[in-house]
Design a protein around this motif. Structure first.
Motif, PDB file in Angstrom:
ATOM      1  N   UNK A 173     -23.490  29.005  14.211  1.00 59.04           N
ATOM      2  CA  UNK A 173     -24.340  29.654  15.129  1.00 59.04           C
ATOM      3  C   UNK A 173     -24.671  29.145  16.394  1.00 59.04           C
ATOM      4  N   UNK A 174     -24.693  29.938  17.397  1.00 56.77           N
ATOM      5  CA  UNK A 174     -24.738  29.504  19.058  1.00 56.77           C
ATOM      6  C   UNK A 174     -26.191  29.107  19.368  1.00 56.77           C
ATOM      7  N   UNK A 175     -26.911  29.753  18.767  1.00 54.66           N
ATOM      8  CA  UNK A 175     -28.596  29.602  19.279  1.00 54.66           C
ATOM      9  C   UNK A 175     -29.497  28.697  18.328  1.00 54.66           C
ATOM     10  N   UNK A 176     -30.288  28.014  18.761  1.00 55.69           N
ATOM     11  CA  UNK A 176     -31.278  27.411  18.123  1.00 55.69           C
ATOM     12  C   UNK A 176     -31.987  28.068  17.391  1.00 55.69           C
ATOM     13  N   UNK A 177     -32.350  29.311  17.926  1.00 54.24           N
ATOM     14  CA  UNK A 177     -33.331  30.141  17.029  1.00 54.24           C
ATOM     15  C   UNK A 177     -32.544  30.591  15.562  1.00 54.24           C
ATOM     16  N   UNK A 178     -31.144  31.114  15.854  1.00 55.75           N
ATOM     17  CA  UNK A 178     -30.547  31.461  14.495  1.00 55.75           C
ATOM     18  C   UNK A 178     -30.401  30.167  13.411  1.00 55.75           C
ATOM     19  N   UNK A 179     -29.805  28.887  14.204  1.00 56.77           N
ATOM     20  CA  UNK A 179     -29.775  27.723  13.269  1.00 56.77           C
ATOM     21  C   UNK A 179     -31.068  27.582  12.563  1.00 56.77           C
TER      22      UNK A 179
END
Length: 548
Positions: free
Chosen positions: A371-377
């Motif tokens: 996952x590229x973004x902190x939100x999705x992580x």
């Protein structure tokens, strides 16, 4: 007429005539033996006759010896025929009563006869030779059923307790052992009983051991789903060996030896479960782009629920391994400190915790890479934690093993880390609400209101330079854009119901007071036109509440 208890041959005469009489007595007993008509004390009389016969070298004894061998051979053959005609597995009481003296007489002949010392009790061998095949053949179908019921489809999930035929097979074998022990105890005496039981059951136990070895091969090939069958077999066979030993005093070592391969597999399966969990997590090619969890989580938690059903065999295995020795070398170095000499329940708790940590650490690493973004992580790891936590709460045994403060704290670490990761994605938005403390240019007095005082936005804005006002306008505009974008992304991500509630509250807790402070100070920047200040405090609060 059969030789009975009243037959008495004086021992005080030591002469060829008396020896001949003993020879005649011997032949009488053997003749009766050949027709299965031996009295209760016949074996004792036979033994005395044989001793006297062997103590002399008279030529007259040779004929008696020859006749003895012929009659003994006929008697043992008749015993074999008789045993073959008897019902199986039980033998009528009256027949058992007759068999005792017959077998005792044959045993005496074997010990004291002309060919003594050539290989044990022939009656015992005959009994075992006749009875053993019955037991083995009677159990054959159950052995086959045990092997057939182990073969399942790969998508059937972990082995379900009691679905393999080994339990029925073991129970039948145990009952056959008890039936034989009951009969043997009334036919043979002394150490002959144990020898007879071992000889009679040896073939059946060899087949049982072979079946366990074949089951073990299947378990080793399907360790993640079928190691639980190994634990079940250990539980079944261990308990049976103790019951059989308690009742018969025999066969325990045979059961332990038969169980050894499966026990070794079960011991190695614990470290393999940990390593396989890591491998499976690392090999997931694609994660849900919306931050959803993965099937592996439920698979592992289902395995752990299944594991708790085998606390008995696991207690023995974990104790023999020692605390933490199921870990690989690389993992052991980073392990949390464990109790000194913990009990088996604590050992199982530690192993379950290690499994959960291995799963979540591996998935966390995979999530950060994919996952590229902190939100999705953060959402991904939060969903993983939620499914783990839900599985623990919904299972009494898992909850019991993971209910200590230390266990709760270790697992909760992942929730905190997941939440922190998600909140990192809102940091930029929050940064727009942080400002330097502007002061009036003239006297240098701070515009910050006294604690608890009313904030006069008009006065604060009025005191700002044009440059500072432009900076505040830019902050409001940047906040509006960033906030709207994050709200949209938040709603687009997949979150378990509990996760959505927790994360929305965390965002609200951080963002709402920051915005309220910033709005109180600077909302007069556009004098209520809404050009820069898109949200008042109430509308922003409503937006944040809607995230849940």
């Amino acid at each position: 007429m059969p030789l009975g208890p009243s037959t008495v041959i004086p021992n005080r005469f030591k002469s060829p005539t008396i020896t001949l009489i003993r020879s005649t007595t011997l032949l009488t007993v053997c003749a009766n033996l050949s027709t299965q008509r031996v009295g209760r004390k016949a074996s004792s009389v036979l033994e005395k006759a044989l001793i006297d016969l062997n103590s002399t070298n008279l030529r007259s004894n040779q004929k008696a010896i020859s006749d003895f061998n012929a009659l003994l051979s006929t008697g043992t053959a008749r015993l074999q025929d008789l045993l073959r005609k008897l019902p199986f597995p039980s033998i009528p009481e009256e027949t058992v009563t007759e068999l005792g003296p017959i077998c005792a007489a044959i045993n005496s002949a074997a010990i004291h006869g002309p060919q003594h010392g050539d290989g044990g009790n022939p009656a015992l061998k005959i009994y075992a030779a006749v009875r053993a095949p019955y037991i083995t053949s009677s159990l054959q179908n159950l052995a086959i059923a045990s092997l057939n019921t182990v073969k399942r489809r790969a998508d059937d999930g972990p082995y379900r307790q009691g679905t393999n035929g080994i339990g029925i097979y073991s129970n039948a074998l145990e009952n056959f052992i008890y039936a034989e022990h009951d009969i043997i105890s009334r036919i043979f005496t002394g150490d002959q009983r144990g020898l007879a039981l071992q000889a009679t059951c040896q073939s059946a136990l060899a087949e049982y051991s072979k079946t366990l070895r074949e089951l073990n091969q299947y378990i080793k090939a399907n360790l993640m789903t079928d190691c639980f069958l190994a634990f079940e077999i250990i539980e079944i066979v261990t308990a049976m060996s103790y019951r059989v030993d308690s009742k018969t005093g025999e066969l325990k070592s045979m059961f332990i030896e038969a169980l050894r391969p499966i026990r070794d597999t079960a011991k190695s399966s614990l470290s393999e479960l940990l390593e396989e969990t890591k491998r499976k997590a690392a090999s997931i090619q694609v994660l849900p782009p919306d931050g959803g969890s993965v099937p592996l989580v439920n698979e592992v938690m289902s395995s752990l629920v299944t594991l708790t059903a085998y606390s008995g065999p696991l207690a023995s295995i974990l104790t023999s391994l020692g605390d933490g020795n199921w870990r690989s070398t690389s993992n052991a170095s980073g392990a949390a400190p464990l109790d000194v000499s913990p009990d088996s329940s604590t050992l199982l708790s530690h192993f379950i915790l290690d499994m959960i940590e291995a799963l979540m650490i591996a998935l966390e690493s995979r999530g950060r890479a994919f996952h590229r973004t902190k939100a999705v992580q953060g959402v991904f790891l939060s969903n993983v934690f939620c499914n783990v936590d839900r599985a623990i709460r919904s299972n009494v045994e898992l909850a019991r093993y993971l209910g200590s403060p230390d266990s709760i704290a270790r697992i909760d670490t992942f929730r905190k880390r997941a939440t922190s990761t998600y909140l990192d994605s809102w940091k930029e938005t929050s940064q727009y609400l942080l400002d330097v403390q502007y002061t009036s240019r003239g006297a240098g007095a701070s515009t910050r209101p006294t604690s608890g005082g009313i904030v006069d936005s008009s006065a604060i804005v009025k005191s700002l330079s044009s440059k500072d006002k432009d900076a505040i306008k830019d902050k409001f505009k940047a906040f509006n854009t960033s906030f709207d974008d994050l709200v949209s992304r938040h709603k687009a991500l997949y979150m378990e119901r509990e996760v959505r509630g927790v994360l929305s509250r965390e965002v609200q807790t951080v963002l709402e007071p920051l915005y309220a402070r910033f709005w109180d100070r600077y909302h007069e920047i556009d004098k209520g036109r809404g050009k820069y200040v898109k949200y008042d405090k109430g509308s922003l609060s409503a937006q944040l509440a809607a995230l849940g």
